[in-house]
Write a protein that holds these residues in place. Structure first.
Motif, PDB file in Angstrom:
ATOM      1  N   TYR A 105       0.811  -1.216   0.000  1.00  0.00           N
ATOM      2  CA  TYR A 105       0.000   0.000   0.000  1.00  0.00           C
ATOM      3  C   TYR A 105       0.849   1.274   0.000  1.00  0.00           C
ATOM      4  CZ  TYR A 105       1.343  -1.306   4.673  1.00  0.00           C
ATOM      5  OH  TYR A 105       2.084  -1.728   5.748  1.00  0.00           O
ATOM      6  N   GLU A 203      -0.502  -2.272  11.197  1.00  0.00           N
ATOM      7  CA  GLU A 203      -1.123  -2.189   9.854  1.00  0.00           C
ATOM      8  C   GLU A 203      -2.356  -3.088   9.817  1.00  0.00           C
ATOM      9  OE1 GLU A 203       0.395   0.224   8.920  1.00  0.00           O
ATOM     10  OE2 GLU A 203       2.548   0.008   8.827  1.00  0.00           O
ATOM     11  N   LYS A 219       9.859  -6.362   7.495  1.00  0.00           N
ATOM     12  CA  LYS A 219       8.496  -6.157   7.992  1.00  0.00           C
ATOM     13  C   LYS A 219       7.603  -7.375   7.741  1.00  0.00           C
ATOM     14  CE  LYS A 219       5.007  -2.459   7.935  1.00  0.00           C
ATOM     15  NZ  LYS A 219       4.764  -1.085   7.473  1.00  0.00           N
ATOM     16  N   ARG A 225       7.114  -7.478  14.625  1.00  0.00           N
ATOM     17  CA  ARG A 225       6.444  -6.176  14.679  1.00  0.00           C
ATOM     18  C   ARG A 225       5.442  -6.135  15.838  1.00  0.00           C
ATOM     19  NH1 ARG A 225       6.610  -1.957  10.993  1.00  0.00           N
ATOM     20  NH2 ARG A 225       4.834  -0.558  11.039  1.00  0.00           N
ATOM     21  N   GLN A 282      -4.839   5.482   1.867  1.00  0.00           N
ATOM     22  CA  GLN A 282      -4.973   6.513   0.824  1.00  0.00           C
ATOM     23  C   GLN A 282      -4.231   6.070  -0.423  1.00  0.00           C
ATOM     24  OE1 GLN A 282      -6.700   9.353   1.531  1.00  0.00           O
ATOM     25  NE2 GLN A 282      -7.010   8.612   3.608  1.00  0.00           N
ATOM     26  N   GLN A 363       4.603   9.706   0.548  1.00  0.00           N
ATOM     27  CA  GLN A 363       4.259   8.316   0.815  1.00  0.00           C
ATOM     28  C   GLN A 363       2.861   7.997   0.295  1.00  0.00           C
ATOM     29  OE1 GLN A 363       3.588   7.532   4.862  1.00  0.00           O
ATOM     30  NE2 GLN A 363       4.042   5.351   4.692  1.00  0.00           N
TER      31      GLN A 363
HETATM   32  N1  SAM Z   1       8.476   2.672   7.828  1.00  0.00           N
HETATM   33  C1  SAM Z   1       7.932   2.602   9.137  1.00  0.00           C
HETATM   34  C2  SAM Z   1       6.833   1.598   9.212  1.00  0.00           C
HETATM   35  O1  SAM Z   1       6.386   1.097   8.191  1.00  0.00           O
HETATM   36  O2  SAM Z   1       6.423   1.332  10.341  1.00  0.00           O
HETATM   37  C3  SAM Z   1       7.379   3.908   9.638  1.00  0.00           C
HETATM   38  C4  SAM Z   1       6.918   4.925   8.708  1.00  0.00           C
HETATM   39  S1  SAM Z   1       5.532   4.512   7.689  1.00  0.00           S
HETATM   40  C5  SAM Z   1       5.997   5.692   6.555  1.00  0.00           C
HETATM   41  C6  SAM Z   1       4.188   5.142   8.671  1.00  0.00           C
HETATM   42  C7  SAM Z   1       2.818   4.588   8.416  1.00  0.00           C
HETATM   43  O3  SAM Z   1       2.265   5.098   7.207  1.00  0.00           O
HETATM   44  C8  SAM Z   1       2.708   3.102   8.219  1.00  0.00           C
HETATM   45  O4  SAM Z   1       2.763   2.453   9.449  1.00  0.00           O
HETATM   46  C9  SAM Z   1       1.369   2.957   7.514  1.00  0.00           C
HETATM   47  O5  SAM Z   1       0.341   2.694   8.432  1.00  0.00           O
HETATM   48  C10 SAM Z   1       1.118   4.332   6.903  1.00  0.00           C
HETATM   49  N2  SAM Z   1       0.876   4.227   5.454  1.00  0.00           N
HETATM   50  C11 SAM Z   1       1.648   3.626   4.534  1.00  0.00           C
HETATM   51  N3  SAM Z   1       1.060   3.679   3.308  1.00  0.00           N
HETATM   52  C12 SAM Z   1      -0.118   4.331   3.451  1.00  0.00           C
HETATM   53  C13 SAM Z   1      -1.181   4.696   2.556  1.00  0.00           C
HETATM   54  N4  SAM Z   1      -1.161   4.387   1.264  1.00  0.00           N
HETATM   55  N5  SAM Z   1      -2.231   5.373   3.077  1.00  0.00           N
HETATM   56  C14 SAM Z   1      -2.266   5.690   4.402  1.00  0.00           C
HETATM   57  N6  SAM Z   1      -1.303   5.371   5.280  1.00  0.00           N
HETATM   58  C15 SAM Z   1      -0.236   4.688   4.821  1.00  0.00           C
END
Ligand code: SAM
Ligand code: SF4
Length: 475
Positions: A105, A203, A219, A225, A282, A363
């Motif tokens: 995602y 997640e 992960k 996790r 998103q 992201q």
């Molecule tokens: N890389 C670390 C991790 O995965 O735990 C921390 C940062 S990650 C950028 C933070 C959060 O962004 C993730 O835990 C996930 O829940 C959220 N995220 C990732 N993709 C997303 C999306 N397409 N829409 C909304 N939230 C998202």
């Protein structure tokens, strides 16, 4: 009505996995939402009691519109009874998007070759923090991809750097982090740097869905996790945040699993999470999932109300991922924190606002890109008190949310006065003229309404000192 004791198939042993998918589905499948039962469960929560998994499952199965309205009204009234009017504001700062995982995602996944990879240099980090300070931010959450570059030592250094940056009256008083899980020594390293909350989202708690969404990289290890916060606690970090990414699997399952996580931490460490986050998925670059489990707006607002009732004393974080109309509805259910003025593109806080934002460095897309001042203005209009308070953390009053909830007069003595003092600072240093006028009126009104028990005068006196140039006054 009978309230059931909590019974689990898996015992709560620290550092051991505790989610049993079947058990969670059993709770949901066996729960019947009868009107009298639903009313009794809401009443239990309004009496400041935590709900069990069975009770929460009953609320999750309530589909009758009238019952749903009772649940939402219950959440609104809990918010009014317990939390009062203040909303804490923060901003996320993306430090680097290198990532060795392949979360299906996420736009940062390793396989996304169109993503522009970047880690802020120390100078860029400082520039971005200054830019955030110039807007009035006082609380940040630093966000990192999962990559060998972002070691615990690197993250700890970044946190220290952020605390050092001071621009005019600006400073960051609390730095939280959202980063990949560490081992116990890694958690000790980031704790020493003075982090506020360590936040990590499972997640999805559903094992098969987790495996599909996280096909490779570190992960992919569900249990590592899941037990991350156990290791954080073992390392002495007792201020942690959990969350689920809604839209990957059945939302009712995720809510119950979040509650199971709360139970586990409370059982093993005697302290639950400080906050729960519930981001909805998103759109992102190379997004690679279907919408089978997409959470509709109505379901989303319902799930926030149910979480509020299930864990009356845990902070709830709403993010800029949600559009304004949803933010408005769920703030009334007792969300305690929101981000504002958010930019997800790496380095964007310090860039020219006229330059187009570029999804290749983000992201995912956000739905609320208003400035911090615009969000503050709207909160004031809606009679909320925007707050940048960091007092509990700095005075060693940890487990803050629990205290707000359980210590009589805590909000009156600390939270509301501190919210007013940080708002006064914001008005003097950063607010537009229009917002300033509304803000002073709100401060005046709120102080007038305070009981005459000594605090009223103390708050007035401190607001005057802030007007004369003092900063960072708190109770
Ligand atoms: N890389 C670390 C991790 O995965 O735990 C921390 C940062 S990650 C950028 C933070 C959060 O962004 C993730 O835990 C996930 O829940 C959220 N995220 C990732 N993709 C997303 C999306 N397409 N829409 C909304 N939230 C998202
Ligand atoms: Fe990497 Fe985190 Fe994105 Fe997964 S969610 S790809 S771990 S940044």
């Amino acid at each position: 009505m009978k309230f059931y004791p909590q019974q689990y198939k898996l015992p709560d042993v620290s550092m051991q996995p505790f989610i049993d998918d079947e058990e969670i589905w059993d709770f949901i499948n066996q729960a019947k939402a009868e009107p009298e039962t639903v009313k009794a469960i809401i009443a239990k929560s309004l009496n400041k009691n935590r709900l069990s998994l069975q009770e929460t499952a009953i609320l999750l199965n309530a589909t009758d519109p009238e019952m749903i309205e009772w649940i939402k009204a219950g959440a609104r009234s809990l918010k009014e009874k317990v939390y009062g009017k203040r909303i804490v504001l923060f901003a996320p700062l993306y430090v680097g998007n290198y990532c060795s995982n392949n979360c299906r995602y996420c736009g940062f996944k390793a396989s996304n070759t169109t993503a522009v990879r970047k880690t802020l240099t120390r100078e860029e980090l400082i520039e971005n923090v200054k830019a955030l300070e110039e807007h009035g931010q006082k609380r940040l959450i630093l966000v990192f991809g999962e990559h060998r570059t972002y070691s615990a030592a690197f993250i700890a250094d970044t946190v220290r750097d952020v605390y050092q940056v001071k621009k005019d009256h600006g400073e960051i008083r609390r730095v939280n982090i959202n980063a990949a899980p560490f081992d116990i020594d890694g958690f000790k390293t980031v704790k020493e740097a003075g982090i506020g909350t360590y936040q990590i989202f499972q997640e999805t708690y559903h094992h098969p869905t987790y495996a599909v969404c996280h096909p490779s990289g570190k992960k992919a290890d569900y249990d590592y996790r899941l037990t991350a916060l156990d290791r954080a606690m073992e390392a002495g970090i007792d201020d942690v945040g959990i969350g689920a990414l809604f839209g990957l699997y059945d939302w009712r399952f995720e809510v119950l699993a979040l509650l199971r996580h709360v139970n586990h931490l409370e059982a093993c460490y005697n302290v639950g999470p400080h906050t729960i986050s519930f981001p909805r998925i998103q759109d992102a670059l190379e997004y690679d999932l279907d919408d089978t489990y997409q959470v509709k707006d109505e379901e989303f607002t319902r799930l926030v109300a149910i979480l509020r009732l299930a864990v009356p004393y845990t902070g709830l974080i709403l993010t800029a991922r949600e559009p304004e109309r949803i933010r408005k509805e769920v703030l009334a259910f007792g969300c305690s924190q929101i981000d504002a003025g958010t930019k997800l593109e790496i380095g964007a806080y310090a860039e020219n606002p006229d330059v187009d934002q570029n999804l290749s460095k983000e992201q995912f897309k956000i739905n609320d890109d208003r400035t911090l001042n615009a969000v503050i203005d709207e909160l004031i209009e809606s009679d909320y008190i925007p707050s940048f308070c960091t007092a509990c953390y700095r005075k060693g009053r940890t487990g803050q949310h629990f205290m707000e909830f359980s210590v009589p007069g805590f909000i009156k003595k600390f939270c509301t006065p501190n919210a007013l003092l940080t708002l006064a600072e914001y008005i003097l240093d950063y607010a537009s003229e229009e917002t300033a006028a509304k803000g002073w009126a709100l401060i005046g009104r709120t102080i007038d309404e305070m009981e005459d028990d000594g605090y009223k005068d103390k708050v007035r006196e401190r607001v005057e000192r802030i007007k004369k140039g003092e900063r960072d006054l708190y109770f």
